[in-house]
Write an enzyme that holds these catalytic residues in place. Structure first.
Site, short mmCIF file in Angstrom:
data_model
loop_
_atom_site.label_atom_id
_atom_site.label_comp_id
_atom_site.label_asym_id
_atom_site.label_seq_id
_atom_site.Cartn_x
_atom_site.Cartn_y
_atom_site.Cartn_z
N LYS A 273 0.84 -1.20 0.00
CA LYS A 273 0.00 0.00 0.00
C LYS A 273 0.88 1.26 0.00
O LYS A 273 0.59 2.24 -0.69
CB LYS A 273 -0.94 -0.02 1.22
CG LYS A 273 -2.05 -1.05 1.08
CD LYS A 273 -2.84 -1.33 2.35
CE LYS A 273 -3.83 -2.46 2.09
NZ LYS A 273 -4.64 -2.85 3.26
N GLN B 187 -4.63 -1.53 9.47
CA GLN B 187 -4.58 -2.86 8.85
C GLN B 187 -5.20 -3.90 9.78
O GLN B 187 -4.87 -3.99 10.96
CB GLN B 187 -3.11 -3.22 8.53
CG GLN B 187 -2.93 -4.50 7.74
CD GLN B 187 -3.56 -4.46 6.35
OE1 GLN B 187 -3.62 -3.41 5.71
NE2 GLN B 187 -4.03 -5.60 5.87
N ASP C 141 -11.21 2.79 3.97
CA ASP C 141 -11.56 1.37 3.86
C ASP C 141 -13.06 1.18 3.63
O ASP C 141 -13.49 0.12 3.19
CB ASP C 141 -11.22 0.64 5.18
CG ASP C 141 -9.88 -0.07 5.13
OD1 ASP C 141 -9.53 -0.59 4.05
OD2 ASP C 141 -9.19 -0.11 6.17
#
Ligand code: GUN
Length: 293
Positions: A54, A98, A121
């Site tokens: 990422k 995460q 997200d």
């Protein structure tokens, strides 16, 4: 005839090039550089490799990567304090924690703490609700990548039978919702199969589009696939290590056999994975643009 391979890797490159131009225009016209904060708690090897990828994508697209690495024994209160700081930092447009988190941290408490306007997200209940009513602000990255691959591979969706295997909050549930919306690239009839489904194969054999997020290698075999179907494999199963010490990955689909039946199929690796990360970049840019309104 073997299936066409839908290369997530190639599509991701194309989209990242477009995003880089968008980021450059934001800088030139508004003096804004999108900032994405990534938060990694602990050293789970899969999570470390996802976050590294990422951050690399940020570099490629021109998004500023602001990375926070916390030890596995970080308390929930400490993590919530960091999120509060990031929520209030104007240089941070997007926040990504995460997952999974260590067992002693309540994942939902963390997701709820993120400002929905920075929730790249798309996991906060406000954004899940928006997705459900067809008003998504941040479509969750893996489902968004899947839909993008379906559209860009020119797979018709209107009235199509879509079968999803797996009911996670991250993939199965949101992609099912996205594919049934009254919208381009959707408008499908959706069936969601899960571990208590009585006869999964009876459903998958009807699928024009089969999306597999079961987390089980070879969960889908050739006899479960309708000839000509588009098969999207979301599985990332670590099945050993390569000679060079890297993780050896396998999807949820028996690729070699299914590619002889399907019309189009995504590989693992090089399929959904790079698209997921690219959609995160897209959401980070969208988050930065929100500050303009
Ligand atoms: N872990 C596995 N997939 C994801 C994802 O899309 N976002 C975050 N934050 N964690 C994940």
């Amino acid at each position: 005839m073997p299936a066409d391979i839908i290369s997530g890797k190639e599509l991701a490159q194309t989209i990242r090039t477009d995003l880089a131009a968008e980021v450059a225009a934001l800088k030139a016209e508004h003096d804004i550089v999108p900032g994405l904060a990534t938060v990694l708690v602990g050293e789970d090897p899969a999570s470390v490799s996802y976050v590294t990828a990422k951050r690399r994508a940020c570099e490629q697209v021109g998004v500023r990567s602001l990375h926070h690495e916390l030890s596995a024994d970080t308390t929930e209160a400490q993590l919530l304090k960091l999120i509060d700081k990031l929520n209030n930092d104007p240089a941070v447009n997007g926040i990504l924690v995460q997952l999974p988190l260590p067992d002693h941290i309540d994942e939902n408490a963390v997701i709820y703490a993120i400002n929905p306007d920075k929730d790249v997200d798309g996991f906060h209940p406000v954004n899940v609700g928006r997705l459900l009513i067809g008003e998504a602000r941040f479509p969750p990255c893996t489902p968004a990548g899947i839909q993008e691959m379906i559209v860009r591979s020119e797979t018709p969706t209107e009235g199509a039978e879509v079968v999803v295997i797996g009911r996670s909050n991250i993939v199965g549930k949101p992609i099912a919702v996205m594919m049934l919306q009254k919208a381009p690239g959707a408008n499908a009839t959706v069936t969601l199969c899960h571990t208590r489904t009585k006869d999964t194969a009876a459903h998958t054999r009807r699928a024009d589009i089969l999306i597999v997020a079961a987390g089980v290698p070879n969960a889908v075999t050739a006899d479960m696939v309708k000839p000509g179907a588009t098969v999207i494999d979301v599985g990332v199963n670590r099945i050993g290590t390569t000679d060079s010490g890297k993780a050896k990955l396998a999807g949820d689909v028996d690729f070699d056999a299914v590619k002889e039946v399907a019309g189009k199929i995504t590989p693992v690796p090089g399929g959904v994975g790079p698209m997921t990360i690219t959609m995160l970049m897209k959401n980070a840019v969208a988050a930065a643009k929100l500050t303009l309104s």
